[in-house]
Design an enzyme around this catalytic site. Structure first.
Site, mmCIF file in Angstrom:
data_model
loop_
_atom_site.group_PDB
_atom_site.id
_atom_site.type_symbol
_atom_site.label_atom_id
_atom_site.label_comp_id
_atom_site.label_asym_id
_atom_site.label_seq_id
_atom_site.Cartn_x
_atom_site.Cartn_y
_atom_site.Cartn_z
ATOM 1 C CB THR A 49 24.688 162.319 46.612
ATOM 2 O OG1 THR A 49 26.023 162.697 47.460
ATOM 3 C CG2 THR A 49 23.713 163.195 47.517
ATOM 4 C CE1 TYR A 137 34.277 159.888 45.857
ATOM 5 C CE2 TYR A 137 32.302 158.726 44.692
ATOM 6 C CZ TYR A 137 32.933 159.571 45.761
ATOM 7 O OH TYR A 137 31.841 159.898 46.876
ATOM 8 C CE LYS A 165 33.077 163.595 45.561
ATOM 9 N NZ LYS A 165 33.034 163.013 46.759
#
Length: 294
Positions: A49, A137, A165
């Site tokens: 993001t 990630y 994540k």
């Protein structure tokens, strides 16, 4: 240096852009203060993001310095250091260790799809660059690389790898990865549409771009889940679902920037070539925001 854990609702922050194309630190700090007032628990810079990959090494270093000074220990900070080369990620990791980060988030950016050996060597080298905790990630949809449970089991041998994540969309990994790694590698939620089961069970954190536009609702959901209030968490999750579905359909970076515009809190950007949503899609975001506020 004492470091704080990355946990709870972690604001996967947008990176506000000024009219001249530079990072708008004044707006970013105000945005963070608003999210802190809503109760977020941690901050992630330069996740998806935040448009990691669209900023220079120097910009990412300056951003961490500015935001760490502003946070001043109020919450924990993780910064994304994924880069096209191992050398850049190493430099970013060393800088992060010296400038206020509590952990680093490492996505394997690539053009040539790396072999498993190359993935393992990359993470081993980056992790050895500092003593910071490393969060893997896994975002195969964007990065084009899937850190499977079998790969993560091997990466768990790296001493400072502590979590992942996971944005694969495979809920079983929230349970399989801790099982395969003896609990060493915890899995944080990375899919905004698949949040209930992991939050009620073992997920230590929810890394969410939704917190840019509805932080209080995200915190209410998380608190209900962690309190064991299944009905309350389900109800809160249902209220968030229209926005999370739009984030999945249009890309959360576009939904977050457009949503902030609609809320009268413009963050500029995203940085081209990424653009904000077209009018019809923006109207869907407005309807979802209005419904959430009703």
């Amino acid at each position: 240096m004492a470091r704080m854990n990355i946990e709870g609702v972690s604001l996967f922050s947008v990176t506000p852009i000024a009219s001249d194309g530079s990072i708008d630190f004044s707006r970013w700090k105000k945005h963070l203060d608003e999210a802190l007032a809503a109760g977020i628990h941690s901050l992630t810079l330069f996740g998806s993001t935040g448009a990691n990959g669209y900023f220079t090494e120097a910009e990412k270093m300056q951003a961490l310095e500015e935001m760490a000074r502003h946070v001043d220990g109020r919450i924990s900070i993780m910064t994304g250091i994924g880069a096209m080369t191992t050398a850049e990620s190493v430099r970013l990791s060393r800088h992060a260790a010296d400038h206020g980060a509590d952990a680093v988030l490492v996505v394997p950016l690539n053009y040539w799809g790396p072999t498993e050996r190359e993935i393992l060597t990359h993470y081993e080298t980056v992790a050895a660059a500092s003593d910071l905790p490393v969060w893997l990630y896994n975002n195969p949809g964007l990065a084009g690389i899937d850190l499977t449970p079998a790969i993560v089991q091997k990466l768990a041998a790296i001493p400072n790898v502590v979590g992942m994540k996971d944005s694969s969309g495979d809920l079983s990994r929230a349970f399989m990865v801790p099982k395969l790694t003896g609990g060493k590698v915890k899995v944080g939620i990375g899919q905004d549409t698949l949040i209930l089961e992991p939050a009620l069970a073992i997920a230590p954190a929810w890394f969410t771009g939704l917190a840019n536009i509805c932080p209080a609702a995200c915190v209410a959901y998380w608190n209900a889940a962690k309190a064991g209030d299944v009905a309350g968490a389900y109800a809160a999750g249902m209220k968030l679902f229209p926005l999370s579905e739009l984030g999945g359909r249009y890309g959360i970076i576009r939904v977050a920037h457009t949503g902030m515009d609609l809320l009268g809190k413009p963050a500029g950007g995203p940085r081209p070539p990424i653009l904000g949503l077209e009018p019809d899609a923006a109207a869907e975001v407005k309807a979802a925001l209005d419904a959430l506020a009703a």
